[in-house]
Scaffold this motif. Structure first.
Motif, PDB file in Angstrom:
ATOM      1  N   ALA A   7      -2.018  -7.351 -14.683  1.00 49.78           N
ATOM      2  CA  ALA A   7      -2.662  -7.754 -13.727  1.00 49.78           C
ATOM      3  C   ALA A   7      -1.613  -6.978 -12.571  1.00 49.78           C
ATOM      4  O   ALA A   7      -2.240  -6.832 -11.506  1.00 49.78           O
ATOM      5  CB  ALA A   7      -2.460  -9.239 -13.282  1.00 49.78           C
ATOM      6  N   ILE A   8      -0.769  -7.237 -12.795  1.00 48.83           N
ATOM      7  CA  ILE A   8       0.767  -6.218 -11.870  1.00 48.83           C
ATOM      8  C   ILE A   8      -0.410  -4.674 -12.110  1.00 48.83           C
ATOM      9  O   ILE A   8      -0.085  -4.612 -11.142  1.00 48.83           O
ATOM     10  CB  ILE A   8       2.002  -6.161 -12.693  1.00 48.83           C
ATOM     11  N   LYS A   9      -0.566  -4.355 -13.248  1.00 48.55           N
ATOM     12  CA  LYS A   9      -0.856  -2.899 -13.192  1.00 48.55           C
ATOM     13  C   LYS A   9      -1.604  -3.089 -12.337  1.00 48.55           C
ATOM     14  O   LYS A   9      -2.273  -1.465 -11.765  1.00 48.55           O
ATOM     15  CB  LYS A   9      -0.806  -2.491 -14.633  1.00 48.55           C
ATOM     16  N   SER A  10      -2.698  -3.240 -12.409  1.00 45.30           N
ATOM     17  CA  SER A  10      -4.149  -3.887 -12.064  1.00 45.30           C
ATOM     18  C   SER A  10      -3.816  -3.123 -10.650  1.00 45.30           C
ATOM     19  O   SER A  10      -4.718  -3.039  -9.868  1.00 45.30           O
ATOM     20  CB  SER A  10      -4.634  -4.932 -12.108  1.00 45.30           C
ATOM     21  N   ALA A  11      -3.096  -4.607 -10.091  1.00 48.94           N
ATOM     22  CA  ALA A  11      -2.450  -4.554  -8.713  1.00 48.94           C
ATOM     23  C   ALA A  11      -1.547  -3.047  -8.126  1.00 48.94           C
ATOM     24  O   ALA A  11      -2.026  -2.430  -7.131  1.00 48.94           O
ATOM     25  CB  ALA A  11      -1.132  -5.399  -8.365  1.00 48.94           C
ATOM     26  N   LEU A  12      -0.799  -1.942  -8.771  1.00 54.23           N
ATOM     27  CA  LEU A  12      -0.236  -1.270  -8.440  1.00 54.23           C
ATOM     28  C   LEU A  12      -1.483   0.120  -8.487  1.00 54.23           C
ATOM     29  O   LEU A  12      -1.314   0.843  -7.738  1.00 54.23           O
ATOM     30  CB  LEU A  12       0.119  -0.532  -9.510  1.00 54.23           C
ATOM     31  N   MET A  13      -2.307   0.192  -9.455  1.00 52.29           N
ATOM     32  CA  MET A  13      -3.443   0.980  -9.970  1.00 52.29           C
ATOM     33  C   MET A  13      -5.021   1.028  -8.023  1.00 52.29           C
ATOM     34  O   MET A  13      -4.917   1.987  -7.506  1.00 52.29           O
ATOM     35  CB  MET A  13      -4.535   0.821 -10.875  1.00 52.29           C
ATOM     36  N   THR A  14      -4.254   0.012  -7.749  1.00 50.75           N
ATOM     37  CA  THR A  14      -6.100  -0.749  -6.891  1.00 50.75           C
ATOM     38  C   THR A  14      -5.709  -0.836  -5.679  1.00 50.75           C
ATOM     39  O   THR A  14      -6.373  -0.276  -4.818  1.00 50.75           O
ATOM     40  CB  THR A  14      -6.580  -1.964  -7.338  1.00 50.75           C
ATOM     41  N   THR A  15      -4.407  -0.251  -5.217  1.00 51.78           N
ATOM     42  CA  THR A  15      -3.501  -0.481  -4.238  1.00 51.78           C
ATOM     43  C   THR A  15      -2.932   1.231  -3.822  1.00 51.78           C
ATOM     44  O   THR A  15      -3.012   1.318  -2.232  1.00 51.78           O
ATOM     45  CB  THR A  15      -3.136  -1.781  -3.485  1.00 51.78           C
ATOM     46  N   SER A  44       3.939  -0.966  -0.474  1.00 52.38           N
ATOM     47  CA  SER A  44       3.860  -1.731   0.351  1.00 52.38           C
ATOM     48  C   SER A  44       2.682  -2.545  -0.249  1.00 52.38           C
ATOM     49  O   SER A  44       2.345  -3.939   0.596  1.00 52.38           O
ATOM     50  CB  SER A  44       3.817  -1.776   1.901  1.00 52.38           C
ATOM     51  N   MET A  45       1.356  -2.401  -0.357  1.00 50.48           N
ATOM     52  CA  MET A  45       0.165  -3.261  -1.090  1.00 50.48           C
ATOM     53  C   MET A  45      -0.577  -3.538  -2.463  1.00 50.48           C
ATOM     54  O   MET A  45      -0.171  -4.043  -1.877  1.00 50.48           O
ATOM     55  CB  MET A  45      -0.769  -1.659  -0.553  1.00 50.48           C
ATOM     56  N   ALA A  46       1.169  -3.225  -2.869  1.00 51.04           N
ATOM     57  CA  ALA A  46       0.931  -3.488  -4.240  1.00 51.04           C
ATOM     58  C   ALA A  46       1.113  -4.911  -4.760  1.00 51.04           C
ATOM     59  O   ALA A  46       1.335  -5.686  -5.398  1.00 51.04           O
ATOM     60  CB  ALA A  46       1.753  -2.617  -5.310  1.00 51.04           C
ATOM     61  N   LYS A 101       6.000  -8.183  -9.643  1.00 53.52           N
ATOM     62  CA  LYS A 101       5.992  -9.202 -10.096  1.00 53.52           C
ATOM     63  C   LYS A 101       7.074  -9.945  -9.746  1.00 53.52           C
ATOM     64  O   LYS A 101       6.573 -11.491  -9.595  1.00 53.52           O
ATOM     65  CB  LYS A 101       6.486  -8.911 -11.830  1.00 53.52           C
ATOM     66  N   VAL A 102       8.128  -9.971  -8.790  1.00 53.95           N
ATOM     67  CA  VAL A 102       8.549 -11.511  -8.270  1.00 53.95           C
ATOM     68  C   VAL A 102       7.837 -12.003  -6.936  1.00 53.95           C
ATOM     69  O   VAL A 102       7.713 -13.350  -7.132  1.00 53.95           O
ATOM     70  CB  VAL A 102       9.721 -10.597  -7.656  1.00 53.95           C
ATOM     71  N   ILE A 103       6.849 -11.470  -6.542  1.00 52.43           N
ATOM     72  CA  ILE A 103       6.073 -11.413  -5.206  1.00 52.43           C
ATOM     73  C   ILE A 103       4.668 -11.948  -6.053  1.00 52.43           C
ATOM     74  O   ILE A 103       4.333 -13.808  -5.638  1.00 52.43           O
ATOM     75  CB  ILE A 103       5.499 -10.289  -4.200  1.00 52.43           C
TER      76      ILE A 103
END
Length: 358
Positions: free
Chosen positions: A226-234, A258-260, A216-218
């Motif tokens: 969307a943050i949840k999606s980022a963690l799941m899809t990566t 690192s990918m999230a 979220k900071v980045i």
């Protein structure tokens, strides 16, 4: 926000975690919740609401192996704190590997998958003895694996929503411990400590929360969904050969910090999307408002499928002997810093055909 608490089988209107986390996501806050510790049984997950990020536990490439002591050792065929062995002046005890709360006793307690072998030795010997050597840290070459205490889906409240969402390290974690309570939580135990090696999805859950906060900071413009999606899809893909039929145990895969932070495409969802999901699950305007706390309105009470929700994973419940057929609609958003072109790649068994449009 990290929540290591959950209720099994409660409808959303009776589940305080589901209600509280819904209000949190409306304020832009993602709730990461542990899936529970009920082991390898099926359909025993907690915190299955789609607006939650539900976390299971995995092993990691460091494990503790106990070795030491000749003396009075007790074999506990079920989960045990070992406190009875302690007050009985035992030298140690052996427990099944299927456990998540590590006993806090001043002697060694090896866990073994070969309880039957140990039992056979005890029953065949007039004077059985055991040696437990000093604990050492070994590299676990089989990791990562789903921890044996981490429960499996499917998600009975909403079978179209795959749960848990992902897994993270949760076995034998060196964690902070409140000095208010003893490590064994026994009333007569006067020992105090500031840290303790523990296992459970309550250990994996904070790992994911930290990665979510960093992501979220980045990506400050990204919503909680969307943050949840980022963690799941990566997430790292788990080895299906090593974990056969365990998709309901690890969800999207193993957390990849690192990918999230740079997911590329995300699956977003709004408050209205979740209300529509509830409507298709049989909720009406009155019951939905018990969750939302506002004047949300169900546009339709017609039952539908949860796969219409813009979710980062796909789950298709099929009755035995019936045709496998489903249509999923998803909308993705590019959150990369530049324009990009994405290509779809699908790996499926030979008996299943998947078509992606456009």
């Amino acid at each position: 926000m990290s929540v290591s608490f959950g209720l099994l089988g409660y409808q959303y209107i009776n589940d305080p975690v589901a209600i509280g986390s819904f209000h949190a996501i409306r304020k832009g806050m993602l709730t990461i919740a542990s899936v529970g510790n009920l082991g390898q049984s099926r359909a025993v997950i907690s915190n299955g609401a789609p607006w939650l990020l539900t976390v299971g536990a995995s092993t990691m490439d460091r494990k503790f192996v106990s070795k030491l002591v000749l003396g009075q050792i007790v074999l506990c065929e079920r989960r045990s704190t070992g406190y009875g062995v302690l007050v009985g002046d035992g030298a140690g005890f052996i427990i099944p590997v299927l456990t998540f709360d590590e006993p806090a006793v001043p002697f060694s307690f090896p866990a073994t998958e070969n309880i039957d072998i140990v039992l056979g030795y005890i029953r065949s010997s007039e004077k059985p003895v055991a040696t437990i050597l000093v604990t050492k840290a070994w590299k676990d070459h089989l990791a990562p694996n789903v921890a044996p205490f981490s429960p499996r889906g499917p998600n009975l409240l909403a079978p179209d929503i795959l749960k848990p969402d992902l897994v993270a390290a949760g076995a034998e974690i060196l964690a902070a411990w409140s000095p208010i309570a003893s490590p064994s939580i026994e009333p007569t135990d006067t020992r105090r400590t500031n840290c303790f090696i523990n296992s459970g999805t309550s250990m994996s859950c904070p790992h994911v929360t930290g990665v979510a906060a960093n992501t979220k900071v980045i990506n400050q413009k990204c919503s909680a969904a969307a943050i949840k999606s980022a963690l799941m899809t990566t997430s790292y893909e788990m080895d299906p050969k090593k974990l056969e039929n365990e998709e309901f145990a690890y969800g999207s895969g193993l957390l990849n910090p690192s990918m999230a932070v740079n997911p590329g495409l995300v699956f977003n969802a709004s408050d209205e999307d979740y209300v529509n999901f509830l409507s298709k699950q049989g909720y009406n305007t009155t019951t939905v408002r018990l969750i939302t706390g506002d004047r949300s309105v169900c546009k339709s009470n017609k039952p539908g499928r949860g796969w219409d929700l813009n979710y980062p994973s796909f789950s298709l419940p099929v009755k035995y002997g019936h045709e496998i057929l489903g249509k999923f609609t998803r909308t993705v958003t590019n959150v990369s810093s530049s324009n990009a072109t994405y290509h779809v790649s699908v790996n499926t068994p030979d008996s299943i055909n998947v078509t992606v449009k456009p």
